[in-house]
Design an enzyme around this catalytic site. Sequence first.
Site, short mmCIF file in Angstrom:
data_model
loop_
_atom_site.label_atom_id
_atom_site.label_comp_id
_atom_site.label_asym_id
_atom_site.label_seq_id
_atom_site.Cartn_x
_atom_site.Cartn_y
_atom_site.Cartn_z
N CYS A 88 0.78 -1.06 0.09
CA CYS A 88 0.03 -0.06 0.06
C CYS A 88 0.78 1.30 -0.10
O CYS A 88 1.83 1.34 0.67
CB CYS A 88 -0.97 -0.04 1.22
SG CYS A 88 -0.38 0.76 2.62
N GLU A 89 0.51 2.25 -1.05
CA GLU A 89 1.22 3.40 -0.95
C GLU A 89 1.19 4.36 0.35
O GLU A 89 1.89 5.41 0.46
CB GLU A 89 0.92 4.26 -2.10
CG GLU A 89 -0.49 4.77 -2.17
CD GLU A 89 -0.62 5.56 -3.71
OE1 GLU A 89 -0.01 5.17 -4.58
OE2 GLU A 89 -1.73 6.42 -3.63
N HIS A 90 0.17 4.10 1.11
CA HIS A 90 0.06 4.93 2.33
C HIS A 90 1.20 4.29 3.46
O HIS A 90 1.54 5.31 4.19
CB HIS A 90 -1.39 5.04 2.66
CG HIS A 90 -2.40 5.41 1.56
ND1 HIS A 90 -3.40 4.68 1.63
CD2 HIS A 90 -2.16 6.35 0.95
CE1 HIS A 90 -4.08 5.67 0.43
NE2 HIS A 90 -3.09 6.47 -0.11
N HIS A 91 1.39 3.26 3.56
CA HIS A 91 2.21 2.64 4.65
C HIS A 91 3.23 1.69 4.28
O HIS A 91 3.98 1.39 5.03
CB HIS A 91 1.28 1.97 5.77
CG HIS A 91 0.10 2.57 6.05
ND1 HIS A 91 -1.29 2.69 5.50
CD2 HIS A 91 -0.16 3.48 7.18
CE1 HIS A 91 -1.97 3.52 6.20
NE2 HIS A 91 -1.65 3.98 7.25
N GLN A 129 -5.85 -0.53 -3.59
CA GLN A 129 -6.38 -1.77 -4.24
C GLN A 129 -7.14 -1.18 -5.58
O GLN A 129 -7.40 -1.50 -6.44
CB GLN A 129 -7.30 -2.23 -3.24
CG GLN A 129 -7.89 -3.68 -3.67
CD GLN A 129 -8.70 -4.18 -2.49
OE1 GLN A 129 -8.27 -4.04 -1.20
NE2 GLN A 129 -9.54 -5.04 -2.76
N HIS A 157 -5.38 -6.20 4.19
CA HIS A 157 -4.41 -5.00 3.98
C HIS A 157 -3.68 -5.09 5.52
O HIS A 157 -4.36 -5.00 6.73
CB HIS A 157 -5.11 -3.61 4.04
CG HIS A 157 -5.62 -3.33 2.66
ND1 HIS A 157 -5.00 -2.46 1.83
CD2 HIS A 157 -6.78 -4.12 1.93
CE1 HIS A 157 -5.62 -2.55 0.61
NE2 HIS A 157 -6.62 -3.51 0.71
N CYS A 159 -1.65 -3.03 6.95
CA CYS A 159 -1.79 -1.87 7.49
C CYS A 159 -2.98 -1.65 8.42
O CYS A 159 -3.19 -0.63 9.43
CB CYS A 159 -1.64 -0.55 6.50
SG CYS A 159 -3.02 -0.36 5.37
ZN LIG Z 1 -2.06 1.39 4.07
#
Ligand SMILES: [Zn+2]
Length: 203
Positions: A88-91, A129, A157, A159
């Site tokens: 995931c590009e956020h975490h 996703q 996920h 995260c």
């Molecule tokens: Zn994430």
Amino acid sequence: MKNKKVVVKVLAPKEGSIAGAMEKILRELGEDPAREGLSKTPERVETALRYLTGGYKMDVKQVINGALFAVKYDEMVIVKDIEFFSLCEHHLLPFFGKMHVAYIPKQKVIGLSKIPRVVDMFARRLQIQERLTQQVAQCLQEALDPLGVGVICEARHLCMMMRGVEKQHSGAVTSAMLGAFRSHKETRDEFLALVAQNSKYGD
Ligand SMILES: [Zn+2]
């Protein structure tokens, strides 16, 4: 291959590389990057990250590699349960699961083994996703010019799971429906029914 990479890393200064940054991160976490168990960790993380984001260096042409065939076949082609792993590009934490891909050929079909490779090409990038699902659908739409493409993606996920947030939503389902899959309810329903057989989707 592996040996070659190690040599390159020994010669290259750690500063400015992913490995160099990892060493700093380990220190920030209160660890001792020099202790035995961690001494090679920065390099290992770099190698792992480069592999897990190797999709940036792939393109559709190379992945499909001419495996398009002219046929007169206009029934739905479906490849179910394609395992994938992404970040995931956020975490920068993994999300992973299964993709189900279907299309209805117009003039061309693609070698079935190529579909999981297309999934991998996009999964091995920093993703969300929703975009991953769209990109797989869009890519096949452009490469095959079919009557339609449908993609369903079920993922968990880390995260969410590991940080203890919204555990009940840690499993997410996304879909992308193009062409006939979007415009014809019967086509979409046929796809969903095929996917639901022996799958969690539709429970
Ligand atoms: Zn994430």
